[in-house]
Write a protein that holds these residues in place. Structure first.
Motif, short mmCIF file in Angstrom:
data_model
loop_
_atom_site.label_atom_id
_atom_site.label_comp_id
_atom_site.label_asym_id
_atom_site.label_seq_id
_atom_site.Cartn_x
_atom_site.Cartn_y
_atom_site.Cartn_z
N MET A 28 56.87 26.38 71.36
CA MET A 28 57.91 26.72 70.39
C MET A 28 57.69 28.15 69.89
N ALA A 29 58.73 28.69 69.28
CA ALA A 29 58.64 29.98 68.59
C ALA A 29 58.40 29.71 67.12
N VAL A 30 57.52 30.50 66.52
CA VAL A 30 57.10 30.28 65.13
C VAL A 30 57.42 31.52 64.31
N MET A 31 58.05 31.31 63.17
CA MET A 31 58.34 32.41 62.24
C MET A 31 57.64 32.17 60.92
N LEU A 32 56.91 33.18 60.45
CA LEU A 32 56.24 33.12 59.16
C LEU A 32 56.80 34.23 58.28
N ALA A 33 57.32 33.90 57.11
CA ALA A 33 57.87 34.89 56.18
C ALA A 33 57.17 34.76 54.84
N ASP A 34 56.96 35.88 54.19
CA ASP A 34 56.20 35.89 52.94
C ASP A 34 56.81 36.92 52.00
N VAL A 35 56.94 36.59 50.72
CA VAL A 35 57.48 37.51 49.72
C VAL A 35 56.43 38.56 49.36
N VAL A 36 56.79 39.81 49.42
CA VAL A 36 55.87 40.91 49.11
C VAL A 36 55.67 41.00 47.60
N ASN A 37 54.41 41.17 47.18
CA ASN A 37 54.06 41.37 45.77
C ASN A 37 54.52 40.22 44.87
N TYR A 38 54.51 39.01 45.41
CA TYR A 38 54.99 37.86 44.64
C TYR A 38 54.13 37.64 43.39
N SER A 39 52.82 37.71 43.54
CA SER A 39 51.94 37.48 42.39
C SER A 39 52.18 38.51 41.30
N HIS A 40 52.37 39.76 41.72
CA HIS A 40 52.63 40.82 40.74
C HIS A 40 53.94 40.56 40.01
N MET A 41 54.98 40.19 40.75
CA MET A 41 56.27 39.90 40.12
C MET A 41 56.16 38.71 39.17
N MET A 42 55.42 37.69 39.59
CA MET A 42 55.25 36.52 38.73
C MET A 42 54.50 36.88 37.45
N SER A 43 53.53 37.80 37.55
CA SER A 43 52.77 38.19 36.37
C SER A 43 53.65 38.90 35.35
N ARG A 44 54.71 39.54 35.83
CA ARG A 44 55.62 40.23 34.92
C ARG A 44 56.64 39.27 34.31
N SER A 45 57.18 38.36 35.15
CA SER A 45 58.18 37.42 34.64
C SER A 45 58.25 36.21 35.57
#
Length: 639
Positions: A28-45
Motif C-alpha cells: 500500500m501507499a502510506v501518507m503521514l501528515a503533521d501540523v507544524v509548530n502545533y505545540s507552540h500554537m497550543m501554548s499560545r491558545s
C-alpha cells in the motif's frame, strides 16, 4: 513539531501485540501528515488552535483523503496516518490538501501548515493499525519536508513521475534515523519547484506550463549543488571571498535599503558553504561607492574571490545581476541575471549560492526553516521591514540608525510575531542601544532583548544573531559561562561572524581564559579588518594582554583601539594605566590628559571604581585586572 503522530508505530512495536497469526501484510501507499509548530500554537491558545485544526480536518483533510480513495488509519488531532491503494491517488490527495490549506488561509497571517511524507511498500496490518519499515520511512520523509511541502520516496516517484501536473525535485540520497540504508528523497508540487538542486531537477508536466514557470525551471537546472541536511562538515575554509556592496540601479534612492539588505543576507548565507571564508559585511561596506576594482580589493583583503552585483526593482520583481570574480586575474567565473518576485528572495539567494558553490567546488547546506510572510511590493509587511531593519544596521552605527532599525523590526513583528529573524534583529539593536547608551535604553530594553532573543531561538535555533544578542544579555547579567556559550553557538552557526569571534574572546577573558581569547580576536580581525567595530576588536585584544600582565602588548593593541575609536573611555583608561604600570610616566600623563579632556567630568576615579563593582565584573579574573587598572590610574595621577 516532533513526530508525535507515529511515536508508537515508527520505532517500536505496540505494547500489547496481537498474535502473529492475526497479522497480515499488504502492499500500500502510506501518507503521514503533521501540523507544524502545533505545540507552540497550543501554548499560545489551546481552544483556538484545537478549533482551527478540527475545522480543517473536518472540512478539508478528512473528506479529501476519502475522495481520493484513502482510509484514515489513525488521527491524533495534530496529524494523520492514511493508507491508499495507488501512488498516484495519494500524491494527488496530498497536493489537494496543501493547495486547499493555502487557499483557505490566504488572508490569515498565522497559517496552519502541514508537513507530509509519502511512501509505498509492504506494510504489516492488523485490525486497528499498520506498522513496519514502510511506515517508518514515511515518518522520516515527513520530518524532512519543509512546512507546506510534500516529500516522497523513490518508489512513489517511479510510479507517479509520468502523471500530468506533478512536478518533482530530487532532494538527494539521505540517511535518516533508524533506517539502516540511505533513501532517495523527492519533493513534489503542483507547480515548478524553485530549489537549487544537488542533481538534475526532474520536472514532469502534462501540458505546456506558463512560460515564466518553464523559464524558472530552466534557470534552476543550472543552480548548482545542494546537500539536504543541516550539519556543516568540518572542512578547511580555503575559499576566501568578499561580497561587495550591491548597487541599486533602479533609479529610486528609496530602494537603496534593498541592495544593502541583499548584500548583508548573501554575506550571512555564504556561511552555508563549508569551505567559504567570508569577509564580514562590516568591512565589505567600507568599499561602498568607492572606485576600487575587485582585484585591488582582493589584494587588500587577501581574498581570492569577490561577488559583485546590482539590484533593480520594478514593482513586485527584483532583478539581480551578479558576477563572481577571480581577484587574482580579474576573470569572471560566472556572470548571470536573476529575476524573482519579491516574496521569493530566499529562492534568489539559494540560486546564487548554488552557482557560487559550483564555481568553488563547494556544497550548500539547507538552512533552517525560513519563516517570512509578505512581499517587498507592499509597505510595512514583515519581509520589507526586515530588509529595512537590516540595511539600517550596515556601515558605521549611530543612534539614529539603530532607532530606525528597531522601529522597522517592531513594525514587522506586529504583523508576524513569530518571525525569528526579526526577533533576533530587535534583540540585537536593543542591546546595541543599551551598550552604547543610545535612545534612552536601560534595564527594560535588556529584558526586552532577552525575551526577543530567547523567543527567536525557540522558533529557530539556527539564527546566529539571536545567540549573539543573548550573549550580550547574559554578560550584563554576570553569567559569563553562559554568555561565552551563546557567542560560541553564533560562531557554530555562522563561522564567518567576525563580531561573534570578538565577543567570544571577550567572554573568555571574563571566565579567566585570556590566553585563549587572543587567537579568537585575531580571527575576528582577519575576517573583518576594516569593521566599524574594529576598535572594539583591538580593545578586547588589549584587555586580554593586560589581564595576562603583558602590558607592552596591551599598550600596542589599546593604542590602535584608541586611534580607531577615540570615543571609548575605557580604552583610554586602560591605556593610561598600562603606561603607568610600565613606568612610562610621560606617556601615562599624556594619555590621562587626553582622557580628562574628553571624559574627565563624567569618569572620575571614584566613578570608574564603582563601575567595576557592577555585576558583570564580579569574577576573580576581572576583579584582579580592574584592581590593576585602578592602581595604574592612581599612579598616573587620576583623582
Amino acid at each position: 513539531m516532533a513526530l508525535r503522530l507515529v511515536s508508537i508505530a515508527k520505532d517500536a512495536a505496540p505494547a500489547m501485540a496481537e498474535p502473529a497469526a492475526r497479522h497480515r501484510r499488504r502492499l500500500m501507499a502510506v501518507m503521514l501528515a503533521d501540523v507544524v509548530n502545533y505545540s507552540h500554537m497550543m501554548s499560545r491558545s489551546e481552544d483556538e488552535t484545537h478549533a482551527r485544526v478540527s475545522c480543517l480536518a473536518r472540512e478539508l483533510i478528512d473528506p479529501t483523503i476519502s475522495r481520493h480513495g484513502g482510509r484514515i488509519v489513525r488521527s491524533m488531532g495534530d496529524g494523520w496516518l492514511a493508507e491508499f491503494a495507488s501512488a498516484t491517488d495519494v500524491v494527488r490527495c496530498a497536493l489537494e490538501i496543501q493547495r486547499g490549506l493555502a487557499t483557505r488561509q490566504a488572508d490569515e497571517p498565522d497559517q496552519i501548515k502541514l508537513r507530509i511524507g509519502i511512501n509505498t511498500g509492504d506494510v504489516l496490518v492488523d485490525q486497528h493499525d499498520i506498522y513496519g519499515n514502510s511506515v517508518n520511512i514515511a515518518a522520516r520523509l515527513e520530518s524532512l519536508a519543509s512546512p507546506g511541502a510534500i516529500c516522497v520516496s523513490q518508489s512513489i516517484y517511479d510510479q507517479a513521475r509520468s502523471q500530468p501536473g506533478f512536478f518533482f525535485a530530487d532532494r538527494g540520497t539521505q540517511r535518516v534515523k533508524n533506517i539502516p540504508y540511505p533513501i532517495r528523497v523527492y519533493e513534489v508540487s503542483d507547480q515548478p519547484i524553485r530549489l537549487p538542486l544537488r542533481t538534475r531537477l526532474a520536472v514532469h508536466w502534462g501540458s505546456l506550463a506558463v512560460a515564466a514557470g518553464v523559464a524558472a525551471v530552466a534557470v534552476l537546472a543550472t543552480a548548482g549543488v545542494l546537500v539536504f541536511g543541516t550539519a556543516n562538515p568540518v572542512v578547511a575554509r580555503t575559499n576566501k571571498i568578499v561580497v561587495l556592496p550591491f548597487n541599486n540601479i533602479g533609479g529610486s534612492s528609496s530602494d537603496d535599503y534593498l541592495a544593502d539588505a541583499i548584500t548583508e543576507d548573501l554575506t550571512s548565507e555564504l556561511a552555508r558553504l563549508p569551505r567559504a571564508w567570508v569577509i564580514a559585511s562590516g568591512t565589505a561596506f567600507t568599499y561602498k561607492d568607492r572606485p576600487d576594482t575587485p582585484s585591488a580589493i582582493g589584494r587588500e583583503l587577501k581574498v581570492r574571490y569577490a561577488l559583485q552585483g546590482s539590484v533593480r526593482r520594478a514593482g513586485p520583481i527584483v532583478r539581480v545581476n551578479a558576477r563572481l570574480i577571480d581577484t587574482d586575474n580579474g576573470a569572471n567565473l560566472w556572470d548571470n541575471s536573476f529575476a524573482y518576485e519579491t516574496s521569493s528572495l530566499a529562492d534568489l539567494q539559494d540560486n546564487m549560492l548554488g552557482r557560487i558553490a559550483t564555481s568553488l567546488n563547494d556544497e550548500v547546506t539547507v538552512p533552517s526553516l525560513r519563516h517570512e510572510i509578505g512581499t517587498l511590493a507592499a509597505d510595512h509587511n514583515p519581509l520589507d521591514e526586515r530588509m529595512r531593519a537590516m540595511a539600517a544596521t550596515t556601515g558605521y552605527p549611530t543612534p539614529e540608525k539603530f532607532l530606525e532599525s528597531r522601529q522597522n523590526a517592531e513594525a514587522g513583528l506586529k504583523a508576524d510575531p513569530d518571525n525569528a529573524r526579526l526577533l533576533a534583529l530587535l534583540a540585537h539593536v536593543l542591546m546595541g542601544d543599551v551598550l552604547n547608551g543610545w535612545n534612552g535604553a536601560g534595564k527594560a530594553e535588556v529584558d526586552r532583548a532577552e525575551t526577543a532573543a530567547r523567543k527567536a531561538i525557540g522558533l529557530d535555533r539556527n539564527v546566529a544573531l539571536a545567540h549573539f544578542a543573548l550573549g550580550y544579555v547574559l554578560r550584563l547579567r554576570g553569567d559569563h559561562p553562559a554568555s561565552l556559550a551563546s557567542f560560541q553557538e553564533a560562531i557554530r552557526i555562522d563561522p564567518n561572524f567576525a563580531r561573534a569571534y570578538a565577543q567570544a574572546a571577550n567572554a573568555l577573558v571574563f571566565v579567566g581564559k585570556p590566553a585563549e581569547a587572543i587567537p579568537m580576536v585575531e580571527q575576528a580581525l582577519q575576517l573583518s579588518p576594516n569593521d566599524p567595530a574594529v576598535g572594539v576588536f583591538y580593545w578586547v585584544k588589549g584587555r586580554a594582554y593586560f589581564t595576562l600582565g603583558d602590558y607592552p602588548k596591551a599598550i600596542e593593541a589599546l593604542s590602535e583601539s584608541a586611534r580607531v575609536r577615540p570615543n571609548l573611555w575605557y580604552v583610554q583608561a586602560w591605556l593610561a594605566a598600562a603606561h603607568a604600570l610600565t613606568d612610562q610616566a610621560p606617556k601615562a600623563s599624556e594619555t590621562l590628559v587626553a582622557f580628562n579632556t574628553k571624559f574627565g567630568s563624567e569618569y572620575t576615579l571614584d566613578r570608574i571604581t564603582r563601575y567595576y563593582q557592577e555585576e558583570q565584573y564580579q569574577n576573580p579574573t576581572l576583579q584582579a585586572a580592574s584592581a590593576h587598572v585602578l592602581e595604574g590610574l592612581r599612579k598616573a595621577g587620576m583623582k
